[in-house]
Design an enzyme around this catalytic site. Structure first.
Site, PDB file in Angstrom:
ATOM      1  N   ARG A   1     -10.986   3.170   8.476  1.00  0.00           N
ATOM      2  CA  ARG A   1     -11.303   2.210   7.644  1.00  0.00           C
ATOM      3  C   ARG A   1     -11.086   0.623   8.300  1.00  0.00           C
ATOM      4  O   ARG A   1     -12.088  -0.126   8.010  1.00  0.00           O
ATOM      5  CB  ARG A   1     -10.759   2.413   6.450  1.00  0.00           C
ATOM      6  CG  ARG A   1     -11.102   1.312   5.289  1.00  0.00           C
ATOM      7  CD  ARG A   1     -10.154   1.356   4.265  1.00  0.00           C
ATOM      8  NE  ARG A   1      -8.492   1.205   4.343  1.00  0.00           N
ATOM      9  CZ  ARG A   1      -8.142  -0.291   4.418  1.00  0.00           C
ATOM     10  NH1 ARG A   1      -8.959  -1.216   4.147  1.00  0.00           N
ATOM     11  NH2 ARG A   1      -6.861  -0.319   4.604  1.00  0.00           N
TER      12      ARG A   1
ATOM     13  N   SER B   1     -12.486   8.429  -9.315  1.00  0.00           N
ATOM     14  CA  SER B   1     -12.961   8.422  -7.832  1.00  0.00           C
ATOM     15  C   SER B   1     -14.391   8.991  -7.940  1.00  0.00           C
ATOM     16  O   SER B   1     -14.767   9.697  -9.004  1.00  0.00           O
ATOM     17  CB  SER B   1     -12.001   9.415  -7.323  1.00  0.00           C
ATOM     18  OG  SER B   1     -12.645   9.772  -5.869  1.00  0.00           O
TER      19      SER B   1
ATOM     20  N   LYS C   1      -5.041  -6.318  -1.877  1.00  0.00           N
ATOM     21  CA  LYS C   1      -5.306  -7.292  -1.051  1.00  0.00           C
ATOM     22  C   LYS C   1      -5.932  -6.613   0.282  1.00  0.00           C
ATOM     23  O   LYS C   1      -5.866  -5.444   0.381  1.00  0.00           O
ATOM     24  CB  LYS C   1      -3.993  -8.003  -0.620  1.00  0.00           C
ATOM     25  CG  LYS C   1      -3.017  -7.138   0.180  1.00  0.00           C
ATOM     26  CD  LYS C   1      -3.245  -6.666   1.377  1.00  0.00           C
ATOM     27  CE  LYS C   1      -2.513  -5.443   2.160  1.00  0.00           C
ATOM     28  NZ  LYS C   1      -3.171  -5.156   3.238  1.00  0.00           N
TER      29      LYS C   1
ATOM     30  N   ALA D   1      -2.619   4.059  -3.165  1.00  0.00           N
ATOM     31  CA  ALA D   1      -2.263   4.231  -4.335  1.00  0.00           C
ATOM     32  C   ALA D   1      -1.502   5.026  -4.864  1.00  0.00           C
ATOM     33  O   ALA D   1      -0.804   5.131  -5.696  1.00  0.00           O
ATOM     34  CB  ALA D   1      -3.979   4.996  -4.858  1.00  0.00           C
TER      35      ALA D   1
END
Length: 339
Positions: free
Chosen positions: A179, A50, A111, A30
């Site tokens: 992640r 957020s 994506k 971002a």
């Protein structure tokens, strides 16, 4: 004799009319996205949302964004936001896109679009019901050099396409990229990295008739390395992705009368080399370099809205779902999620 490249038809991203953007998920991508918009477009980022008040405030301060929302719901409900950029982890794209679509916002989803084709189909159905633009942020599709490749294939410069090769490998350990090693967040080599080669193959050849895949799993339960052959008619695409090594990250399209090669990193603005019986030609890298090319996808969405269009000719929603179907089948063959 040298063969000339066709001119790219991608407009200057600064020419797209401005929309008011809200960012859902103030993570690394971002930050890069907002910086690219600020440098190369007239798009306005007016809000960020957020689950962490501190992260929202810090992101807003870093980019001079006027409103920091302390929840995703508040961002989606913001009447001053035209379009929501969903930049949360892949495992949350479905939930967050549906939230923004239900609020009547146009949506750009990072994506991979979703974890599965079923999730993608639900997102597409929601966008069509709401009569808004929904677009996968497969930013490669909107870059000038990819439009040149698109024209070379369409115009038959390469002849009958025989082979497409594309790879994307990065050395990303659990410590460096936690992640990507979490199944619940949609981690793994295929969804995060392999989607680029798979989408590139789809651009050139369309949906595959047959898929043969193999892979290796990481101890964390995600796919660490994946290779697949995607067959469409007589043509083959060979695609690979890995979290365990830095690969060349190049691509090529070879046909009966020519070959075009995309330099590293092929999914970013990159050099093209065209080889045909007429000779060899080189197209230099576009002026907007690296991840600043993220600006093109935002400009494309803004153009769609301005023209009253709801689906992209460069990446139609049905194709996004089809790509997810290909990924589903690859994941099935390598047994991702079977444990």
């Amino acid at each position: 004799m040298r063969h000339a490249f066709p001119a790219s038809r991608i407009p200057d991203p600064a020419s797209a009319p401005p929309l008011r953007w809200g960012v859902l998920g103030p993570g690394r991508i971002a930050h890069v996205f907002v910086e690219a918009l600020a440098r190369h477009t007239v798009q306005r980022v007016v809000a960020v949302g957020s689950r962490s008040a501190d992260r929202a405030d810090a992101f807003a301060a870093a980019h001079d964004i006027p409103r920091a929302h302390k929840s995703y719901d508040a961002l989606a409900a913001d009447p001053g936001v035209d379009v929501v950029y969903v930049a949360s982890p892949t495992g949350q794209h479905h939930e967050h896109a549906l939230l923004a679509l239900a609020a009547g916002k146009h949506v750009l989803v990072e994506k991979s679009f979703s974890r599965t084709a079923a999730e993608a189909g639900e997102m597409v159905a929601a966008a069509r019901a709401a009569d808004v633009v929904l677009l996968e942020a497969m930013w490669t599709r909107f870059l000038p050099h990819i439009d040149v490749v698109r024209q070379l294939v369409r115009d038959g410069v390469l002849g009958e396409i025989q082979t497409v090769i594309a790879d994307h490998g990065q050395l990303l350990t659990p410590d460096e990229a936690p992640r990507l090693h979490r199944p619940d967040l949609g981690g793994g080599a295929l969804l995060d990295l392999g989607v680029y080669p798979v989408s590139f193959a789809a651009l050139v050849l369309g949906a595959p008739d047959a898929i043969t895949a193999t892979g290796e799993m990481a101890p964390t339960g995600v796919d660490a390395q994946v290779s697949a052959v995607l067959r469409t008619g007589a043509a083959h695409a060979v695609v690979t992705a890995t979290l365990t090594a830095r690969t060349p990250t190049t691509a090529s399209v070879s046909g009966t009368t020519g070959r075009v090669e995309l330099a590293a990193d092929f999914y970013t603005p990159s050099e093209l080399v065209l080889t045909t019986p007429a000779g060899r030609a080189i197209r230099e890298v576009d002026p907007i370099r690296g991840h600043e090319g993220l600006c093109y996808q935002a400009a494309h969405l803004a153009d769609l809205v301005a023209r009253g269009r709801r689906d992209s000719p460069l990446l139609p929603l049905d194709e996004t779902v089809s790509i997810m179907e290909t990924i589903d089948e690859i994941r099935r063959q390598i047994a991702v999620g079977s444990s």
